[in-house]
Design a protein around this motif. Structure first.
Motif, short mmCIF file in Angstrom:
data_model
loop_
_atom_site.label_atom_id
_atom_site.label_comp_id
_atom_site.label_asym_id
_atom_site.label_seq_id
_atom_site.Cartn_x
_atom_site.Cartn_y
_atom_site.Cartn_z
N TYR A 1117 0.94 -1.29 0.06
CA TYR A 1117 -0.06 0.18 -0.09
C TYR A 1117 1.03 1.33 -0.05
O TYR A 1117 0.44 2.35 0.58
N GLU A 1118 1.99 1.38 -0.64
CA GLU A 1118 2.78 2.28 -0.51
C GLU A 1118 2.40 3.51 -1.55
O GLU A 1118 2.70 4.77 -1.25
N ASP A 1119 1.70 3.12 -2.29
CA ASP A 1119 0.77 4.22 -3.30
C ASP A 1119 -0.18 4.88 -2.39
O ASP A 1119 -0.73 5.96 -3.07
N PHE A 1120 -0.75 4.20 -1.43
CA PHE A 1120 -1.86 4.84 -0.70
C PHE A 1120 -1.63 5.53 0.48
O PHE A 1120 -2.44 6.52 0.89
N LYS A 1138 -2.31 9.22 1.57
CA LYS A 1138 -1.66 10.06 0.68
C LYS A 1138 -2.76 10.93 -0.13
O LYS A 1138 -3.54 10.48 -0.50
N SER A 1140 -2.72 12.20 -2.90
CA SER A 1140 -2.65 11.91 -4.38
C SER A 1140 -3.72 10.48 -4.51
O SER A 1140 -4.48 10.27 -5.51
N ALA A 1141 -3.54 9.49 -3.40
CA ALA A 1141 -4.35 8.31 -3.56
C ALA A 1141 -5.88 8.69 -3.21
O ALA A 1141 -6.81 7.85 -3.67
N SER A 1151 -5.24 0.63 -12.94
CA SER A 1151 -5.45 1.41 -11.75
C SER A 1151 -6.30 0.98 -10.75
O SER A 1151 -6.86 1.39 -9.77
N THR A 1168 -10.62 5.58 -4.12
CA THR A 1168 -9.92 4.64 -3.25
C THR A 1168 -11.17 3.99 -2.41
O THR A 1168 -11.85 4.60 -1.86
#
Length: 1192
Positions: A1117-1120, A1138, A1140-1141, A1151, A1168
């Motif tokens: 979950y590093e993108d979230f 984040k 952006s998430a 995606s 999300t």
């Protein structure tokens, strides 16, 4: 030509420095002065302290009305817009409107740039080179003086107000005669006398007559008044008619003076133009109250002094060896005759009156030289930044001004000197003199035979500086400890000015030196009313009479002397914290002493002796032995020493005491000596070891293992065990290649491990398999056992392969051979892996790996499709270089720093503990923190290197919260290997390549341009958060330490959870380090010792379920989200989504991870799916996560 004029003000050396602002000195000609809409705003990270020296950045010119200022080096505000000062100048010269954008490449007349300088310009350049430290220093001083000095317009307004005040005072009608003791008439006017009347009955009459003259005196008179908190001293002359022949006796003059002041205060309180009236003690002297007057619309306060008209009394009547306060009157004895001859001298009382009688004489001490006046202003700023200007326990600006005048008389200064030269020479002379032993005098010519001799001054006062009349000691209220502090600061200032690698201007004039960060330990004496009982114990009844019944003034000097004698060589400096004079309403009773509710004393430790647990006294048969026994009382005992001598001695702690207890031996000494000699016991609050509890885990005592304390003994045990392992490794036979270098590379080897490893001797629920233990999922988590990483370098050989995979396999074969040799020849338990070997020795697990330098080059080498070989840095090559080159060098260097500075280890460990407690330790490396802390010791200006954990940690927070990482690299001169060229090249390259460099850029002699330890982190939001946390924590710790009450320093180690979107609560049973938590869980039971544990079985090493869980979360979950955790026993994980998430995205198959489709205006978007992610957290953390709490 104007352009050339700007450049000639800077030397070639200054032009080579990056970031130097070229700003014209001739601002009047260019139209930059006189416009009240233009102002300069600091671009420096060290802004002028708002409380002491400045105003906020967004203030306008009206702030001058509030007596505030800000440094004017950097940017200029024109028409409400922030622009660079040099750019502003350029626009005005080329005819551009300052509000319009400037062309990118303005055309410059090249011929004008190379014109021959005029004589005026050449003279200016020579003047800068001869009279100032550097061109940049001159610019900085010029801008500083513009901000701190009062403008002509403001001075004129103040002069007009004083004329108005004179008219008001002259219009007060004369009063009727009254007995001094009869003050009922004053009570009818609702007035209060501003002095403590002890005793109340005094002979004589008082009648008010309007003053004949008001005289401006002090700094405003000499044009050296500075902002903020600017004040103007006005002396009101009481007419001769107010006095009687014997008014010099028994406080009659002081009572009349106070009554006269009360009449003026009562009259002024009825005037509409006067908005603020308060009493205060002049420089803390309870015998000399003054009136504070503030007019409507003015922030500058007028200090109204009252004194006798010139010639009212003969000066020799107040000789410091004479008595003017009779014992019979002060003690209210009604029997017995007064023996005038045997009365004790009253030097303080006499000096208090003499100060009024000599005002006119001392007004001549001034200079018309602008350089002298500006130098005095700089010295006053220097005093203020060090909190040395305080009314009580301070070195006033008046004394500094008089000292400059003294140096002028002695021809050590000249009126043609610049402000910088005046400041520097004054500090130099101040650092070389000692007024406590060799006093100085402003009196010119020979003595008239009536003035006191210098020996008489030294007998009466601790510090001596005699005025122009030869009768008044200007330092009558100054203790020797204050002078020693000023002398100490002057020595540091000269050292900074002589160090070309230090920004001396910033350190001298812009950086505050608060009391609690200056001194290593401090203690508070609360309930100071109890000091009244000390007068008799110290035999100071005569001094009490001289101080007018002020028992704090009476005892304070003696208390400091006793503490200083008791501590001896353990301290370099001892000083009472300066206190602003107490202020009170004109309708209130005067305070008894004016010291508030406590006295704070600071100790600057001498680390060579501060931890000594024994004081060796004189030989038992010497004359000094009796004095030693009388001073120490029952603590003194006879002891035989190793050299055979038998001496008196005092033992404070057992020889087996931990280092943490030895650090606080000064506390034991102070508490004992104040209790035994003064009866002070419960009122002492000692501040020195309040943060030690953060480094003390809850562990049982283990037989055969040193007591834990704060971890110093465990570090030493690890190092000793490591040294034994090194001997074994170097002595090994039968290895293909000999081991030539063995270097520990983890924090414990540089003494900065927060909780150093201890021998594994605890009971565990892990199951045994062969020679190692394995954890069980259904049982409690085993006790955390770290591995101690060791790097070995082998002797060189030409048979190493050129392929990375072959090298890896060759290393694995070497590990097998090494393990067999250790197991066979030395009976050491080992576990062999493909990339390392674990060795168990006396309960510690060492992880040995091999470093091969050729690997760095191989990782840098790439081959193009054309067959060309290119060598360039890659991510992997940098990691390998960091691991086998940079880290060993850093560890050995910082180990040396620890050996040099005792407080380094504890400061670094507290810094890491704080970062981890704020859930930030995963976003800044241990090595970066160690280096930041190192800078506090190697470049400690304007302080001395910290000698206690508490002060070191406070300075760490200060550095983290104030250092401008955006525009400056943090240069740390390890081993003093930086050259002068490095101090130019590194900032220059940093400025040019700023956009490609890490946010937190740390440069060392071994790592000048790469900043190994901050390449990847912290990010901008993390760094911003760290700065905010450090600022708030520093404020809390300062408030707690200076309050003197019950303190809870742990509150800055408890993270605020309200900022997180989600909080994951963890099961205490599955935590591997709960005993290291800031607040240990109530259900936690200390680990039990296992006395039957097998010594050849490997414990569970480096096993932390929470860290494994976090690694999995960050991978998926590093993108979230960002995840935050306290690795030292934290029971929660903070989650921040984040931004952006959280934004909707257009629908694409790639995606879909973590998102769900939504229909928005006939368009499918992805948002999300936070509920599904939270459910994943619960599932992935099964058995570890007890609750998922959504905060927002």
């Amino acid at each position: 030509m104007k352009r050339m004029k700007e450049i000639t003000l800077l030397s070639n050396k200054d032009l080579e420095r990056p970031g130097v602002l070229i700003s014209p000195e001739q601002s009047d000609e260019d139209g930059l002065e006189g416009d009240e809409d233009d102002e300069m705003v600091s671009d420096s990270p060290h802004n002028y302290n708002e409380e002491d020296l400045g105003r906020s950045v967004n203030a306008n010119d009206n702030d001058e009305e509030e007596g505030k200022c800000t440094p004017t080096i950097g940017k200029r505000k024109v028409n409400g817009q922030m622009v660079n000062a040099a750019t502003t100048t350029k626009r005005l010269e080329t005819g551009h409107d300052a509000s319009e954008p400037l062309a990118k490449n303005p055309r410059v007349d090249k011929k004008a740039l190379y014109k021959i300088p005029t004589n005026e310009e050449v003279n200016q350049l020579k003047e800068t080179e001869n009279l100032f430290h550097s061109s940049l220093f001159r610019l900085q001083i010029t801008e500083l003086l513009k901000e701190v000095k009062l403008k002509d317009k403001k001075c004129q307004e103040i002069t007009d107000k004083i004329k108005s005040l004179q008219e008001l005072c002259s219009s007060v009608p004369p009063g009727n005669p009254y007995e001094i003791s009869d003050q009922s008439w004053l009570q009818k006017k609702k007035g209060k006398i501003s002095i403590v009347q002890h005793p109340h009955e005094v002979k004589g009459q008082f009648q008010f007559f309007p003053p004949k003259k008001l005289q401006i005196c002090g700094s405003f008179h000499h044009e050296t008044c500075i902002k903020p908190n600017a004040s103007v001293d006005v002396f009101v002359e009481m007419p001769m008619e107010c006095f009687q022949p014997k008014d010099y006796l028994n406080h009659r003059y002081l009572r009349k003076r106070a009554l006269y002041l009360a009449v003026l205060a009562t009259y002024l309180s009825k005037q509409d133009s006067v908005t603020h009236l308060q009493y205060t003690y002049h420089h803390g002297n309870s015998l000399k109250p003054i009136l504070l007057v503030k007019y409507k619309g003015q922030c500058v306060r007028i200090h109204l002094h009252v004194g006798a008209e010139t010639g009212a009394f003969k000066l020799n009547r107040f000789h410091i060896c004479k008595n003017n306060v009779r014992c019979q009157w002060f003690t209210q004895q009604t029997t017995g005759e007064s023996d005038v001859i045997n009365q004790p001298a009253t030097p303080l009382y006499n000096t208090s009156i003499l100060q009024d009688l000599t005002v006119q004489d001392n007004l001549q001490c001034g200079s018309q030289s602008a350089g002298i006046r500006d130098g005095i202003c700089l010295l006053k700023v220097w005093l203020r930044q060090r909190e040395l200007h305080m009314d009580i326990g301070g070195f006033s600006g008046h004394i500094m001004s008089m000292y400059v005048w003294y140096l002028l008389l002695k021809r050590k200064l000249h009126t043609l000197m610049s402000s910088y030269q005046v400041m520097r020479n004054t500090l130099l002379n101040l650092s070389q003199c000692n007024w406590t032993k060799e006093g100085i005098s402003l009196r010119r010519g020979t003595s008239d035979g009536k003035c006191p001799a210098m020996a008489e001054f030294h007998a009466a006062f601790e510090t001596v500086f005699v005025d122009v009349t030869g009768y008044v000691n200007l330092c009558a209220k100054m203790t020797r400890t204050v002078f020693h502090r000023v002398k100490h600061e002057a020595e540091l200032a000269i050292t900074m000015l002589e160090n070309g690698n230090v920004d001396s201007f910033d350190m001298l004039f812009m950086t505050p030196v608060p009391f609690f960060r200056k001194f290593d330990h401090i203690f508070h004496l609360s309930h100071i009313e109890e000091l009244a009982n000390c007068v008799e114990k110290l035999g100071l009844q005569d001094r009490l009479m001289d101080c007018g019944g002020n028992y704090v003034d009476t005892c304070l000097s003696s208390i400091l002397s006793i503490v200083s004698e008791a501590l001896g060589q353990r301290v370099k400096l001892i000083q009472m914290a300066g206190i602003p004079a107490q202020q009170w309403s004109i309708s209130e009773e005067a305070p008894i002493h004016g010291y508030g509710d406590k006295i704070t004393v600071g100790l600057l430790l001498n680390t060579d002796f501060s931890n000594s647990i024994l004081d060796k006294g004189p030989s038992a048969d010497s004359e000094e032995a009796k004095e030693f026994r009388e001073f120490w009382g029952k603590k003194s005992e006879l002891r035989r020493f190793q050299d055979g001598s038998i001496c008196e001695a005092v033992v404070w702690l057992p020889a087996t005491s931990t280092i943490s207890k030895r650090r606080l031996v000064c506390s034991k000494i102070i508490q004992y000596i104040l209790n035994s000699q003064l009866g002070i016991e419960k009122d002492i609050k000692y501040m020195g070891g309040q943060l030690d509890c953060l480094l003390q885990p809850q562990l049982p005592e283990m037989e055969g293992v040193p007591a834990y304390g704060t971890g110093e003994e465990q570090h030493i045990t690890v190092i000793q065990t490591f040294d034994g392992l090194c001997k074994i490794l170097r002595s090994l036979d039968g290895l293909p290649l000999a081991i030539i270098t063995i270097q520990g590379v983890c924090p414990v080897f540089r003494f900065t491990e927060v909780f150093p490893a201890i021998p594994e001797r605890f009971k565990t629920s892990a199951r045994k398999q062969a020679t190692r233990e394995l954890p069980l999922s259904e049982k409690a988590c085993p006790f955390y056992t770290p591995v101690l990483k060791v790097l070995c370098v082998l002797e060189t050989s030409g048979k190493w392969p050129e392929d990375l995979e072959a090298i890896r396999r060759l290393k694995a074969a070497f590990y097998i051979k090494l393990g067999e040799t250790l197991r066979k020849d030395h009976s050491l338990p080992v576990l062999v892996n493909t990339d390392h070997i674990d060795v168990l020795k006396t309960g510690f697990v060492f992880r040995i790996s091999i470093g091969y330098m050729r690997e760095i080059t191989l990782h840098k080498t790439t081959r193009t499709p054309d067959g060309l070989v290119k060598v360039k840095d890659t991510e992997m090559s940098q990691e390998v270089e960091q691991e086998i080159v940079a880290l060993p060098k850093l560890t050995s260097t910082l180990h040396g720093v620890h050996q040099r500075y005792n407080a380094y280890s504890g400061t670094a460990r507290l810094a890491k503990r704080w970062l981890s407690s704020q859930l930030m330790s995963d976003y800044i490396s241990d090595e970066a923190v160690d280096l930041i802390v190192t800078s506090l010791f190697l470049c400690s200006h304007p302080f001395t290197p910290p000698s206690s954990f508490l002060v070191g940690f406070s300075r760490f927070l200060q550095l983290l919260s104030t250092f401008n990482w955006k525009i400056s690299p943090l240069m740390i001169n390890l081993n003093e290997d930086f050259t002068k060229e490095d101090y130019i090249d590194i900032p220059s390259k940093f400025t040019k390549e700023r956009s490609t460099l890490p946010l937190m850029y740390i440069s060392t002699p071994q790592d000048k341009f790469k900043s190994h330890w901050t390449r990847k982190s912290p990010s901008a939001p993390i760094l911003q958060r760290l700065v905010l946390l450090a600022r708030e924590s520093l404020q809390v710790i300062q408030t707690e330490l200076m309050s003197g009450g019950q303190i809870d320093v742990k509150q800055i180690f408890r993270p605020p959870l309200g900022i997180y979107d989600v909080v994951l609560h963890l099961r205490c049973k599955q935590l591997s380090r709960p005993h290291q938590a800031v607040d240990c869980p109530s259900e936690l039971n200390p680990p039990e010792l296992d006395y039957n544990r097998e010594n050849d079985v490997f414990p569970v090493t480096d096993f932390d379920p929470v860290q494994l869980f976090l690694a999995e979360l960050r991978t998926i979950y590093e993108d979230f989200a960002l995840f935050f955790y306290d690795k030292y026993g934290g029971s929660v994980i903070g989650v921040l989504w984040k931004p952006s998430a959280m934004q909707q995205k257009e629908f694409t198959v790639s995606s879909l991870k973590g998102r769900m489709p939504t229909l928005n205006e006939e368009t499918v978007h992805l948002k999300t799916n936070t509920e599904a992610i939270l459910e994943d957290f619960r599932i992935m953390g099964g058995g570890l996560v007890t609750r998922v709490e959504t905060k927002r």
